[in-house]
Design an enzyme around this catalytic site. Structure first.
Site, short mmCIF file in Angstrom:
data_model
loop_
_atom_site.label_atom_id
_atom_site.label_comp_id
_atom_site.label_asym_id
_atom_site.label_seq_id
_atom_site.Cartn_x
_atom_site.Cartn_y
_atom_site.Cartn_z
N TYR A 23 0.85 -1.20 0.00
CA TYR A 23 0.00 0.00 0.00
C TYR A 23 0.89 1.26 0.00
O TYR A 23 0.67 2.18 -0.78
CB TYR A 23 -0.92 -0.03 1.23
N GLU A 45 -11.35 6.10 5.31
CA GLU A 45 -10.82 6.93 6.40
C GLU A 45 -11.86 7.17 7.48
O GLU A 45 -11.53 7.20 8.66
CB GLU A 45 -10.28 8.27 5.87
N TRP A 53 -5.07 2.05 10.74
CA TRP A 53 -5.28 1.96 9.29
C TRP A 53 -5.12 0.53 8.79
O TRP A 53 -5.82 0.10 7.89
CB TRP A 53 -4.33 2.91 8.57
#
Length: 192
Positions: A23, A45, A53
């Site tokens: 990522y 988000e 995350w």
């Protein structure tokens, strides 16, 4: 003999997890201008609020399936049956307020598109369409919020968005390349 992996210097936050590193290497901090991807990051988000995350990243494909590939036009039309289905889906984060916010955020997203021609025009207008290049030495020194994320957060809330506090907005700004918060020693810093 050294492999490429040992040669590559990455931001410290992603090290040691293959999904995180991939990522980081391919998406994080790359300027995103298309509305579909901006909406995906906005939703991810908002679900991340209060969580790590990596938790969201590991569930990303489940979210993609559950949320019709993040199609905001479809999501804006979700009814109570679809919302109930999402709340039962163990593959995603089943926070009732965040699920409802996803639907209302899709509606607000469409309103911004109608007003500005695209969400991208609205979003990138805050930085005159030019990414902000910060000089982060260590990811732990990167801010969690900035005056700009405060401004965008306030404006999104005024427009009916939910779960878009300044920290969420700043994380989105980082993810979508509005700010380059790669560590200066990271191979992606200069590439972006």
């Amino acid at each position: 003999m050294h492999s490429d992996k040992t040669e590559v210097k990455r931001c410290g936050w992603c090290l040691g997890d293959a999904l995180y590193e991939a990522y980081h290497d391919t998406e994080w901090g790359v300027p995103v201008k298309d509305d579909a991807t901006l909406f995906e990051f906005l939703i991810l988000e908002t679900f991340q609020a209060g969580l790590s995350w990596i938790t969201v990243l590991r569930k990303r494909e489940n979210f993609r399936i559950a949320l019709d590939n993040f199609d905001y036009k479809k999501i804006a039309r979700y009814d109570q049956n679809k919302i109930n289905e999402l709340l039962e889906n163990q593959g995603i984060i089943r926070n009732k307020l965040k699920v409802y916010a996803t639907v209302s955020n899709a509606l607000a997203f469409i309103k911004i598109q109608e007003e500005f021609g695209s969400f991208s025009n609205y979003y990138w207008g805050f930085v005159a369409n030019k990414p902000v290049k910060n000089k982060v030495e260590n990811y732990r020194e990167a801010p969690g919020t900035t005056p700009l994320s405060d401004t965008i957060s306030k404006d999104l809330k005024k427009r009916g968005f939910k779960f878009v506090g300044s920290t969420v907005v700043y994380a989105m700004m980082q993810a979508t390349g509005m700010v380059n918060d790669h560590e200066k020693s990271c191979f992606r810093y200069e590439e972006l």
